[in-house]
Enzyme design. Structure first.
Site, PDB file in Angstrom:
ATOM      1  N   SER A  66       6.613  -0.889  10.426  1.00 38.66           N
ATOM      2  CA  SER A  66       5.242  -0.634   9.836  1.00 38.66           C
ATOM      3  C   SER A  66       4.984   0.763   9.211  1.00 38.66           C
ATOM      4  O   SER A  66       5.331   1.666  10.145  1.00 38.66           O
ATOM      5  CB  SER A  66       4.125  -0.866  11.200  1.00 38.66           C
ATOM      6  OG  SER A  66       2.854  -0.312  10.715  1.00 38.66           O
ATOM      7  N   SER A  67       4.223   0.796   8.375  1.00 39.07           N
ATOM      8  CA  SER A  67       3.979   2.171   7.867  1.00 39.07           C
ATOM      9  C   SER A  67       3.249   3.073   8.845  1.00 39.07           C
ATOM     10  O   SER A  67       3.298   4.274   9.027  1.00 39.07           O
ATOM     11  CB  SER A  67       2.687   2.268   6.663  1.00 39.07           C
ATOM     12  OG  SER A  67       3.608   1.328   5.773  1.00 39.07           O
ATOM     13  N   HIS A  73       9.163  -3.393   3.536  1.00 43.41           N
ATOM     14  CA  HIS A  73       8.836  -3.646   2.152  1.00 43.41           C
ATOM     15  C   HIS A  73       9.869  -3.852   1.303  1.00 43.41           C
ATOM     16  O   HIS A  73      10.036  -4.946   0.443  1.00 43.41           O
ATOM     17  CB  HIS A  73       8.041  -2.087   1.648  1.00 43.41           C
ATOM     18  CG  HIS A  73       6.620  -1.949   2.410  1.00 43.41           C
ATOM     19  ND1 HIS A  73       6.429  -0.769   3.080  1.00 43.41           N
ATOM     20  CD2 HIS A  73       5.352  -2.520   2.454  1.00 43.41           C
ATOM     21  CE1 HIS A  73       5.532  -0.731   3.626  1.00 43.41           C
ATOM     22  NE2 HIS A  73       4.750  -1.745   3.018  1.00 43.41           N
ATOM     23  N   LEU A 118       6.656   2.992   1.551  1.00 45.97           N
ATOM     24  CA  LEU A 118       7.579   2.154   1.693  1.00 45.97           C
ATOM     25  C   LEU A 118       8.609   2.108   2.838  1.00 45.97           C
ATOM     26  O   LEU A 118       9.010   3.425   3.015  1.00 45.97           O
ATOM     27  CB  LEU A 118       8.487   1.859   0.375  1.00 45.97           C
ATOM     28  CG  LEU A 118       7.507   1.556  -0.722  1.00 45.97           C
ATOM     29  CD1 LEU A 118       8.230   1.239  -2.182  1.00 45.97           C
ATOM     30  CD2 LEU A 118       6.523   0.252  -0.330  1.00 45.97           C
ATOM     31  N   MET A 126       0.878  -1.153  -0.089  1.00 40.43           N
ATOM     32  CA  MET A 126       0.076  -0.208  -0.024  1.00 40.43           C
ATOM     33  C   MET A 126       0.855   1.258  -0.020  1.00 40.43           C
ATOM     34  O   MET A 126       0.365   2.221   0.358  1.00 40.43           O
ATOM     35  CB  MET A 126      -0.927   0.020   1.099  1.00 40.43           C
ATOM     36  CG  MET A 126      -1.915  -1.098   1.085  1.00 40.43           C
ATOM     37  SD  MET A 126      -3.503  -0.834   2.169  1.00 40.43           S
ATOM     38  CE  MET A 126      -2.816  -0.696   3.701  1.00 40.43           C
ATOM     39  N   GLY A 127       2.341   1.112  -0.455  1.00 43.96           N
ATOM     40  CA  GLY A 127       2.937   2.252  -0.448  1.00 43.96           C
ATOM     41  C   GLY A 127       3.536   2.556   0.957  1.00 43.96           C
ATOM     42  O   GLY A 127       3.483   1.871   1.910  1.00 43.96           O
ATOM     43  N   ASP A 174       2.402  -9.738   8.628  1.00 41.35           N
ATOM     44  CA  ASP A 174       0.818  -9.708   8.635  1.00 41.35           C
ATOM     45  C   ASP A 174       0.361 -11.128   8.222  1.00 41.35           C
ATOM     46  O   ASP A 174       0.039 -11.927   7.240  1.00 41.35           O
ATOM     47  CB  ASP A 174       0.331  -9.036   7.404  1.00 41.35           C
ATOM     48  CG  ASP A 174       0.696  -7.388   7.589  1.00 41.35           C
ATOM     49  OD1 ASP A 174       0.160  -6.853   8.337  1.00 41.35           O
ATOM     50  OD2 ASP A 174       1.778  -7.163   7.093  1.00 41.35           O
TER      51      ASP A 174
HETATM   52  P1  AMP Z   1       1.318  -3.062   3.581  1.00 39.16           P
HETATM   53  O1  AMP Z   1       2.047  -2.020   2.628  1.00 39.16           O
HETATM   54  O2  AMP Z   1       1.299  -2.812   4.927  1.00 39.16           O
HETATM   55  O3  AMP Z   1      -0.003  -3.732   2.996  1.00 39.16           O
HETATM   56  O4  AMP Z   1       2.228  -4.005   3.325  1.00 39.16           O
HETATM   57  C1  AMP Z   1       2.814  -4.858   1.992  1.00 39.16           C
HETATM   58  C2  AMP Z   1       3.583  -6.306   2.263  1.00 39.16           C
HETATM   59  O5  AMP Z   1       4.836  -5.775   3.112  1.00 39.16           O
HETATM   60  C3  AMP Z   1       2.696  -7.185   3.175  1.00 39.16           C
HETATM   61  O6  AMP Z   1       2.915  -8.258   2.552  1.00 39.16           O
HETATM   62  C4  AMP Z   1       3.338  -6.915   4.526  1.00 39.16           C
HETATM   63  O7  AMP Z   1       3.143  -8.134   5.196  1.00 39.16           O
HETATM   64  C5  AMP Z   1       4.670  -6.588   4.074  1.00 39.16           C
HETATM   65  N1  AMP Z   1       5.317  -6.105   5.437  1.00 39.16           N
HETATM   66  C6  AMP Z   1       5.036  -4.938   6.192  1.00 39.16           C
HETATM   67  N2  AMP Z   1       5.694  -4.754   7.042  1.00 39.16           N
HETATM   68  C7  AMP Z   1       6.597  -5.705   7.141  1.00 39.16           C
HETATM   69  C8  AMP Z   1       7.716  -5.985   7.799  1.00 39.16           C
HETATM   70  N3  AMP Z   1       8.093  -5.279   8.896  1.00 39.16           N
HETATM   71  N4  AMP Z   1       8.494  -6.892   7.404  1.00 39.16           N
HETATM   72  C9  AMP Z   1       8.338  -7.881   6.505  1.00 39.16           C
HETATM   73  N5  AMP Z   1       7.280  -7.604   5.599  1.00 39.16           N
HETATM   74  C10 AMP Z   1       6.613  -6.544   5.746  1.00 39.16           C
END
Ligand code: AMP
Length: 284
Positions: free
Chosen positions: A187-188, A39, A35, A32-33, A152
């Site tokens: 985390s974002s 990510h 980054l 979801m950006g 997640d």
């Molecule tokens: P999101 O942008 O939050 O939807 O995350 C996109 C992808 O990045 C998903 O597959 C998340 O599980 C992964 N992701 C987010 N945070 C982390 C992290 N700290 N370590 C590994 N993968 C992550």
């Protein structure tokens, strides 16, 4: 080199078709950006496959409830593209909402089983939103491999299930959680934390670790969870949505760890909800 910015399904399919004609494999990283290095760990794992990498950047309205942070969700497209350029990503898929949900859109992908409980209790529409958009992204791109973070974990289990059940010809690869030096999962949403909340936040990972260690020594889940919950409260978490011990594959609750299991938690610091999880292996 800057990634090609693709904003339509036709554009994405055209790029993928050209790579395939050259005999190249394709890896997809859905995001979801906003980054961060978590990510980018997925991006590095995707690049390691040696073919071409597409990163999708789409804040998916279908996975936010009306009271959630869709409008406020952090968006930094220029910074994201600079990071992807630095990582050597060939394409960024950045569709507008109506390219994913055109007028008349009426289909929902619903996964049973692994979506029960945990995140679904606080966010009942979340996994339908995730499953629908991930199914669409996989079918739009048809990559050889798509990469998802263990951060997640219930989402990862949901994606594995839907890809298997719908015969989507794509491998789902899990990437371990990337963390700050003090253990906080990247985390974002960490940008929402105040300085004091940021100080407390790593205790979530710490308590998950203790809970997993107690389980590995043979503690019952109910006992380990009660201790862990008390420790989170004492650390300053204002609300605990769940601390649970589940089968690592089915996510069914387990009372005594006899198969690979996962300890998962969601807890609040003020207005910010943090989630995290760790593996736990049976004691010898
Ligand atoms: P999101 O942008 O939050 O939807 O995350 C996109 C992808 O990045 C998903 O597959 C998340 O599980 C992964 N992701 C987010 N945070 C982390 C992290 N700290 N370590 C590994 N993968 C992550």
């Amino acid at each position: 080199m800057a990634p090609a910015v693709l904003d339509s399904v036709a554009g994405l399919r055209g790029a993928v078709a050209a790579w395939r004609a050259d005999g190249l494999t394709v890896a997809l990283v859905p995001t979801m950006g906003a980054l961060h290095d978590g990510h980018m760990a997925l991006v590095r794992a995707a690049r390691a496959h040696g073919g071409r990498t597409v990163v999708s950047l789409f804040v998916n309205p279908a996975q936010f409830a009306p009271n959630e942070d869709f409008a406020l969700y952090p968006r930094n497209p220029a910074e994201d593209l600079a990071k992807l350029a630095g990582a050597g990503v060939e394409a960024a898929f950045m569709p507008p909402v109506d390219a994913i949900y055109p007028p008349g859109f009426a289909t929902t992908v619903h996964v049973d089983g692994v979506t029960a409980g945990l995140e679904s209790v606080a966010r009942p529409h979340f996994f339908d939103g995730v499953a629908t958009v991930v199914t669409k992204l996989l079918l739009q791109c048809l990559p050889d491999v798509a990469l998802f973070g263990e951060k997640d974990y219930q989402q990862l289990a949901t994606v594995r299930r839907l890809a298997a059940d719908l015969d989507i010809p794509c491998r789902i690869e899990a990437v371990p959680t990337a963390r700050e030096a003090d253990g906080l999962a990247l985390s974002s949403r960490n940008v929402y934390l105040s300085a004091e909340e940021r100080r407390v936040a790593p205790r979530l990972f710490e308590v998950l670790g203790w809970t997993a260690a107690a389980l590995a020594q043979g503690a019952k889940s109910s006992y380990a969870v009660a201790n862990g919950t008390a420790a989170l409260r004492a650390a300053g978490f204002t609300r605990i949505d769940y601390l649970a011990v589940c089968d690592a594959e089915t996510l069914a609750p387990v009372e005594r760890v006899a198969v690979p299991a996962r300890v998962l938690a969601a807890a609040w610091l003020g207005k910010t909800r943090l989630i995290d999880n760790v593996p736990v292996s049976p004691a010898d």
